[in-house]
Design an enzyme around this catalytic site. Sequence first.
Site, mmCIF file in Angstrom:
data_model
loop_
_atom_site.group_PDB
_atom_site.id
_atom_site.type_symbol
_atom_site.label_atom_id
_atom_site.label_comp_id
_atom_site.label_asym_id
_atom_site.label_seq_id
_atom_site.Cartn_x
_atom_site.Cartn_y
_atom_site.Cartn_z
ATOM 1 N N LYS A 156 0.871 -1.176 0.000
ATOM 2 C CA LYS A 156 0.000 0.000 0.000
ATOM 3 C C LYS A 156 0.904 1.221 0.000
ATOM 4 C CE LYS A 156 -4.084 -1.696 2.318
ATOM 5 N NZ LYS A 156 -4.783 -1.705 3.590
ATOM 6 N N HIS A 161 1.863 6.625 2.997
ATOM 7 C CA HIS A 161 1.206 7.927 2.869
ATOM 8 C C HIS A 161 1.553 8.878 3.994
ATOM 9 C CE1 HIS A 161 -1.795 6.950 5.876
ATOM 10 N NE2 HIS A 161 -1.881 5.763 5.316
ATOM 11 N N HIS A 173 1.712 7.947 7.688
ATOM 12 C CA HIS A 173 2.887 7.228 8.199
ATOM 13 C C HIS A 173 4.076 8.146 8.425
ATOM 14 C CE1 HIS A 173 0.861 3.560 6.389
ATOM 15 N NE2 HIS A 173 0.948 3.316 7.675
#
Length: 565
Positions: free
Chosen positions: A124, A127, A130
């Site tokens: 994933k 983004h 994080h």
Amino acid sequence: MLNFKEKIAEAISKVTNINKEELESYIEVPKDTSMGDYAFTCFRLAKELKKAPPAIASDIKENLEIDDKYINKVEIVGGYLNFFVNNSILVEEVLKEFENKNENLNIGEGKNIVIDYSSPNIAKPFHIGHLRSTVIGGALYNIYKYLGYNVIGINHLGDYGTQFGKLIEGYKRWGEEYNIEANPIDELTKIYVRINNLCKEDESILEECRNNFKKLEDGDEYCNEIWSRFRSLSLKEFQRVYDLLGSKFDSWNGEAFYSDKMAEVVQKLEETGKLVESEGARIIDLGENIAPCIIGKTNGSTTYATRDLAAILYRARTYNFDKALYVTSYEQVLHFKQVFEVAKLLGLDEKYINGLEHVPFGMVRLKEGKMSTREGNIIKLEDLLNEAISRALKVIEEKNPDLEEKEEVAKKVGIGAVIFNDLANSRIKDEIFDWDTMLNFQGETGPYIQYIYVRTKSVIEKAGYLPKYENINVNVLTDDSSINVIKTISNFEEVLKQVVQKNEPSILSRYLIDLSQSFSSFYNANKIIGEDKEKQDARLYLTNVVGTILKTGASLLGIEMPNRM
Ligand code: ARG
């Protein structure tokens, strides 16, 4: 260092017979320096001594014996005793302390701190959410270490769970259509979105996905092979972000690492008799106020919480932690409440249970509303960091077109701005992400601190030498603006201790702003170079101390200093 507070408390203790520690807590540092350097409030003693605060103040003052080498004036204002310290002694003490401080502060000696941070999910996008975990966790890591703790930084990768069952299913069906090697996370995200949609339409496919994950857990070769490929491709991509941020970890044991360590958790929980069936799942009931913790799903596969429980057992045994911190957004408050509650059933020593601590932080809000990419409105961190660098470059090109190594500097300034913005306010507050604010060289920003640091450097460079402490006349540094800098310098250690007490790096960020601002006033009020040699030496020396602390402090936050900008 000489502790003025302690000296004052000691003297008052002799007069009042109240213990020194208690008295110390009644001493404040007034904002307005005309009220002294330290103020002792008599209000809290009024009850005990059955007297009005001003009367107490005057009694104390009358009988007070305090060395006038340290304190040169005591004044009564209302119910306060205001103490004025001898500035020359203050300057001498602070600078001497700085000069001798080679050994690190060792308050953490012998203590083990585990910090679980960053921890993105494989396949994933990494983004902006994080980012906060990576930056806050990284700063805590550095600061604990600086204070002498033994620190273990763990990137608890989200490399396990039902989503992998889905990815495997999508890959099986359409793997050929996507160029995963070239652009792993983007392509895997597309597959994930596509299979998710299909699952919504067709329950039986969702079932397939769940079974894939079960197979993965049971060691199925095909599933494991795909999983491990996705993992290493994703990590390669994450590494680019970590390189930009300068992030490092001691362990990359993600959730999958615990796949063979959960049976023990389940067994221990079974032994307590508290693991019960509920609608086909296995749960621990946590009473009325907390939702039950799910340990095993209907099809027998494990959960995020079970993996965290296995990780607690493992970390207790492997690292013998005194504290285990988990840096995530506040969305996971419930999760950690549940996990920490259930951990009490694992038969661990009390010490470990007490050491567990969730360190939550707020969400990131974008000033210009949404920042969308092709995929939707998840901003990829790598794009964002690169944009920070190019925006910084633009500012530098406007302000200082002749600067050498502009790219290098832009990288430090751009990344520094993002990191500082993330750490500027108390972590639980939502963060506002606004390019203009965070790149403002005059604001309370990373670039401002770097700018002040560069100024200290250029002053020293211009002088062409660094005076020695032995040759400094401390009396030169007793004017208001110098004293203000000196007092701020003297707080550095205390600030770091507060950071680890509260797991709050913003205390250090605020401090660096204060130090920069106090230096800026000092710089405007005093001519550093060109007056007489004695003044020049003392002021240069102070300038260097400020620069050194700014650089040390910034590097603890994860920010690099340019030498010019
Ligand atoms: N991977 C999780 C997420 O992205 C964060 C993991 C935090 N650490 C933990 N031990 N649960 O939300």
